[in-house]
Design an enzyme around this catalytic site. Structure first.
Site, PDB file in Angstrom:
ATOM      1  N   ASP A   3       0.006  -6.844   4.625  1.00 56.99           N
ATOM      2  CA  ASP A   3      -0.741  -8.096   4.795  1.00 56.99           C
ATOM      3  C   ASP A   3       0.154  -9.273   5.175  1.00 56.99           C
ATOM      4  O   ASP A   3      -0.222 -10.096   6.003  1.00 56.99           O
ATOM      5  CB  ASP A   3      -1.531  -8.428   3.523  1.00 56.99           C
ATOM      6  CG  ASP A   3      -2.736  -7.513   3.349  1.00 56.99           C
ATOM      7  OD1 ASP A   3      -3.173  -6.909   4.341  1.00 56.99           O
ATOM      8  OD2 ASP A   3      -3.237  -7.405   2.213  1.00 56.99           O
TER       9      ASP A   3
ATOM     10  N   THR B  47       0.821  -1.219   0.000  1.00 56.74           N
ATOM     11  CA  THR B  47       0.000   0.000   0.000  1.00 56.74           C
ATOM     12  C   THR B  47       0.851   1.263   0.000  1.00 56.74           C
ATOM     13  O   THR B  47       0.487   2.276  -0.597  1.00 56.74           O
ATOM     14  CB  THR B  47      -0.922  -0.003   1.247  1.00 56.74           C
ATOM     15  OG1 THR B  47      -1.845  -1.075   1.109  1.00 56.74           O
ATOM     16  CG2 THR B  47      -1.684   1.290   1.399  1.00 56.74           C
TER      17      THR B  47
HETATM   18  N1  ASP Z   1      -2.740  -5.442   0.383  1.00 61.40           N
HETATM   19  C1  ASP Z   1      -1.675  -4.568   0.841  1.00 61.40           C
HETATM   20  C2  ASP Z   1      -0.393  -5.363   0.836  1.00 61.40           C
HETATM   21  O1  ASP Z   1      -0.160  -6.126   1.726  1.00 61.40           O
HETATM   22  C3  ASP Z   1      -1.988  -4.039   2.198  1.00 61.40           C
HETATM   23  C4  ASP Z   1      -0.981  -3.064   2.760  1.00 61.40           C
HETATM   24  O2  ASP Z   1       0.122  -2.887   2.285  1.00 61.40           O
HETATM   25  O3  ASP Z   1      -1.317  -2.415   3.777  1.00 61.40           O
HETATM   26  O4  ASP Z   1       0.379  -5.241  -0.085  1.00 61.40           O
END
Ligand code: ASP
Length: 343
Positions: free
Chosen positions: A93, A13
């Protein structure tokens, strides 16, 4: 800052942008970082104090694989002599898995390896990306030498990498280590808990290791009514070498379910290492506390004590990658090798 640091951008993210399908990693983050007023200068010096290495493809960390853990390990080792510390930008994640994996695969680091990410993308208002990045760089530059290890810096916390778990999808303090004290706190000052020294190093993966297939390990979480048939189906995979069993409380399983106990016993006889960890966030496995736990121990499962699921799974994978026999894997699973469990 006078230390040389390498930022490895794997995705997450922190650098995502909105697309028609939802948030997805964008390659621009490295350029954005170069233009940060706080950091821009450090890229201009000769040699540069800060450099970035961006992966291709960048990943939402839900796509992370053991192959990537090894890629990050190899990149750090390849650049090890040229930098004083490393910052890995990663999606939240599966960040705790990568932090745990690096603590094993890197074996022994006397330079800080700091993993961070963000709850909101860099370009968003009120994003935590800048703060987390700058805190991570400061920790990578200034962590006391007696403490250098793989750690997670996120929000106000510095955590041992193989003790961290994601505890919130919303809070800026997204990670915690409920089974181990924090390594430090980030406030106006960065304060280190200096008693949390560098844990022992271990292994020789980079010289001798070979990645096993991804299905060499499995994770099974017990629930009331969990069927031995499901467990048998998982154990039927001929590549399987180890299972992390998320059991209840002190490491209890269905002690009266003979079929379940027999399936564990058969798996262990076939050379599959079964490691029991605890479901509650602050749980510690003590299989002798209850008859339901000693039944698992009698069937041949071993205690993961206070290891997190993430640490147990990545450690198992690492020991398999070292080419160890089942007995040797079981022995090492019971011994702390990188500060991942209490003695
Ligand atoms: N889906 C994202 C990831 O793990 C969530 C994040 O980075 O907060 O890449």
């Amino acid at each position: 800052m006078t230390k040389r640091l390498l930022i490895i951008y794997t995705g997450g993210t922190i650098g995502m942008q909105q697309t028609p399908a939802g948030l997805a990693p964008a390659p621009d983050l490295a350029a954005e970082i170069r233009h940060m007023p706080e950091l821009g200068q450090a890229f201009q010096t000769h040699p540069p104090l800060l450099e970035t290495l961006s992966y291709d493809p960048l990943l939402d960390s839900s796509d992370m694989t053991p192959g990537r853990w090894v890629q990050i390990t190899r990149d750090i080792l390849q650049h090890y002599q040229h930098y004083d510390g490393f910052v890995v930008l990663h999606g939240t994640d599966t960040l705790a898995y990568t932090a745990s994996a690096l603590s094993f695969f890197l074996e022994r680091t006397d330079k800080p390896v700091v993993i961070t990410g963000a709850q909101l993308p860099f370009a968003y208002p009120r994003s935590d990306a800048r703060n987390n990045l700058i805190s991570a760089l400061e920790v990578a530059a200034n962590m006391p030498a007696s403490m250098t290890q793989v750690c997670v810096v996120f929000g106000s916390r510095i955590l041992r990498g193989n003790r961290a778990i994601k505890v919130s999808a919303k809070a800026y303090d997204a990670f915690d280590s409920p089974r181990y004290p924090h390594l430090g706190t980030i406030g106006i000052d960065i304060e280190y808990n200096r008693r949390r020294r560098f844990p022992v190093g271990f292994g020789n993966f980079t010289r001798h290791g070979q990645l096993p297939p991804d299905d060499a390990v499995a994770l099974v979480r017990l629930f009331p009514g969990f069927s031995a048939t499901t467990l048998r189906a998982i154990c039927g995979n001929s590549n399987l070498r180890g299972i992390v069993l998320e059991a209840y409380g002190a490491g209890n399983g269905p002690g009266q379910n003979q079929d379940f106990q027999d399936t564990i016993r058969d798996a262990v006889h076939r050379g599959i290492v079964v490691v029991v960890v605890s479901q509650p966030l602050d749980g510690i496995v003590r299989m002798s506390s209850y008859a339901a736990g000693s039944a698992l121990a009698r069937a041949g499962a071993i205690s993961g004590r206070d290891m997190t699921t993430e640490a147990a799974l990545t450690k198992l994978y690492y020991l398999i990658a070292l080419g160890y026999s089942a007995d040797n894997i079981a022995k090492n699973m019971k011994t702390p090798v990188a500060g991942e469990m209490r003695r």
